[in-house]
Design a protein around this motif. Structure first.
Motif, PDB file in Angstrom:
ATOM      1  N   MET A   1       0.828  -1.180   0.000  1.00 49.39           N
ATOM      2  CA  MET A   1       0.000   0.000   0.000  1.00 49.39           C
ATOM      3  C   MET A   1       0.881   1.256   0.000  1.00 49.39           C
ATOM      4  O   MET A   1       0.577   2.200  -0.706  1.00 49.39           O
ATOM      5  N   ARG A   2       1.936   1.200   0.742  1.00 51.85           N
ATOM      6  CA  ARG A   2       2.811   2.362   0.888  1.00 51.85           C
ATOM      7  C   ARG A   2       3.331   2.845  -0.465  1.00 51.85           C
ATOM      8  O   ARG A   2       3.333   4.035  -0.754  1.00 51.85           O
ATOM      9  N   TRP A   3       3.792   1.899  -1.304  1.00 49.78           N
ATOM     10  CA  TRP A   3       4.409   2.283  -2.573  1.00 49.78           C
ATOM     11  C   TRP A   3       3.376   2.746  -3.588  1.00 49.78           C
ATOM     12  O   TRP A   3       3.653   3.636  -4.398  1.00 49.78           O
ATOM     13  N   THR A  14      -3.528   7.994 -11.320  1.00 47.82           N
ATOM     14  CA  THR A  14      -4.143   6.820 -10.714  1.00 47.82           C
ATOM     15  C   THR A  14      -3.138   5.682 -10.852  1.00 47.82           C
ATOM     16  O   THR A  14      -2.570   5.473 -11.910  1.00 47.82           O
ATOM     17  N   VAL A  15      -2.912   4.951  -9.763  1.00 53.68           N
ATOM     18  CA  VAL A  15      -1.918   3.873  -9.746  1.00 53.68           C
ATOM     19  C   VAL A  15      -2.629   2.548  -9.520  1.00 53.68           C
ATOM     20  O   VAL A  15      -3.413   2.415  -8.577  1.00 53.68           O
ATOM     21  N   LEU A  16      -2.355   1.572 -10.382  1.00 56.16           N
ATOM     22  CA  LEU A  16      -2.831   0.210 -10.201  1.00 56.16           C
ATOM     23  C   LEU A  16      -1.587  -0.647 -10.023  1.00 56.16           C
ATOM     24  O   LEU A  16      -0.763  -0.734 -10.926  1.00 56.16           O
ATOM     25  N   LEU A  17      -1.442  -1.212  -8.836  1.00 55.00           N
ATOM     26  CA  LEU A  17      -0.303  -2.070  -8.512  1.00 55.00           C
ATOM     27  C   LEU A  17      -0.815  -3.499  -8.438  1.00 55.00           C
ATOM     28  O   LEU A  17      -1.505  -3.885  -7.486  1.00 55.00           O
ATOM     29  N   LYS A  18      -0.529  -4.279  -9.482  1.00 56.60           N
ATOM     30  CA  LYS A  18      -1.038  -5.645  -9.597  1.00 56.60           C
ATOM     31  C   LYS A  18      -0.140  -6.603  -8.842  1.00 56.60           C
ATOM     32  O   LYS A  18       1.082  -6.521  -8.919  1.00 56.60           O
ATOM     33  N   THR A  21      -2.361  -9.144  -3.960  1.00 59.68           N
ATOM     34  CA  THR A  21      -3.413  -8.198  -3.621  1.00 59.68           C
ATOM     35  C   THR A  21      -3.206  -7.006  -4.532  1.00 59.68           C
ATOM     36  O   THR A  21      -2.156  -6.371  -4.503  1.00 59.68           O
ATOM     37  N   THR A  22      -4.180  -6.741  -5.376  1.00 60.96           N
ATOM     38  CA  THR A  22      -4.088  -5.621  -6.299  1.00 60.96           C
ATOM     39  C   THR A  22      -4.553  -4.365  -5.581  1.00 60.96           C
ATOM     40  O   THR A  22      -5.573  -4.367  -4.900  1.00 60.96           O
ATOM     41  N   LEU A  23      -3.786  -3.299  -5.738  1.00 57.50           N
ATOM     42  CA  LEU A  23      -4.101  -2.022  -5.114  1.00 57.50           C
ATOM     43  C   LEU A  23      -4.333  -0.970  -6.189  1.00 57.50           C
ATOM     44  O   LEU A  23      -3.623  -0.938  -7.189  1.00 57.50           O
ATOM     45  N   VAL A  24      -5.301  -0.107  -5.961  1.00 59.95           N
ATOM     46  CA  VAL A  24      -5.544   1.042  -6.828  1.00 59.95           C
ATOM     47  C   VAL A  24      -5.636   2.257  -5.922  1.00 59.95           C
ATOM     48  O   VAL A  24      -6.372   2.253  -4.936  1.00 59.95           O
ATOM     49  N   VAL A  25      -4.850   3.289  -6.260  1.00 57.48           N
ATOM     50  CA  VAL A  25      -4.887   4.549  -5.518  1.00 57.48           C
ATOM     51  C   VAL A  25      -5.185   5.640  -6.529  1.00 57.48           C
ATOM     52  O   VAL A  25      -4.549   5.711  -7.580  1.00 57.48           O
ATOM     53  N   VAL A  31      -8.698   4.549  -2.277  1.00 57.85           N
ATOM     54  CA  VAL A  31      -7.838   3.366  -2.271  1.00 57.85           C
ATOM     55  C   VAL A  31      -8.736   2.145  -2.369  1.00 57.85           C
ATOM     56  O   VAL A  31      -9.724   2.029  -1.658  1.00 57.85           O
ATOM     57  N   TRP A  32      -8.363   1.249  -3.268  1.00 55.58           N
ATOM     58  CA  TRP A  32      -9.110   0.014  -3.480  1.00 55.58           C
ATOM     59  C   TRP A  32      -8.133  -1.146  -3.362  1.00 55.58           C
ATOM     60  O   TRP A  32      -7.000  -1.045  -3.811  1.00 55.58           O
TER      61      TRP A  32
END
Length: 145
Positions: A1-3, A14-18, A21-25, A31-32
């Motif tokens: 989540m931090r990164w 908008t950032v999608l980190l796959k 656990t996929t994170l979207v900020v 935050v998703w």
């Protein structure tokens, strides 16, 4: 989540980190997170399929995203969820090729919208997205804001 948060703060994008656990900020601090995609989705070309799904959603709602930047994060979350569901549909219980995931996207969308006559695997049921819906109004299944 931090990164993911840090990348959003530095770029404003908008950032999608796959990952597992996929994170979207996105805009406004949205935050998703989602962990429903199968592990076998980590395969060559799968990210290209996700990019295509997200690009399609963004293109279809470009005017709405311009008016409500938070919608981009909700669309990214929806794209990642659809991507994971298509992976389940294309290769339940085992390895999958990216092309199989891409081929499963239309049927997965149809099932989500109720027109396919077959259920989407797992406990996911998404209603259709109404035209003009704002980011916070989008259905995104098991995503947590």
């Amino acid at each position: 989540m931090r990164w993911a948060r840090r990348a959003h703060e530095l770029t404003g994008a908008t950032v999608l980190l796959k990952g597992p656990t996929t994170l979207v900020v996105g805009a406004g601090g949205s935050v998703w997170s989602q962990a429903d995609a199968p592990a076998w989705l980590a395969t060559a070309g799968a990210g290209d399929v996700l990019a295509g799904v997200l690009g399609t959603l963004l293109a279809g709602r470009s005017a709405d995203v311009a008016a409500d930047p938070a919608l981009a994060a909700a669309l990214a979350a929806a794209a990642a969820l659809l991507h994971g569901l298509a992976a389940h549909r294309s290769g339940p219980g085992g390895p999958v090729h990216a092309l199989a995931v891409a081929h499963a996207v239309p049927g997965t969308v149809a099932a989500l919208l109720g027109g396919a006559g077959t259920a989407v695997p797992g406990p996911h049921a998404l209603p259709a997205v109404p035209p003009g819906a704002r980011g916070q109004d989008l259905p995104v299944g098991h995503w947590r804001a």
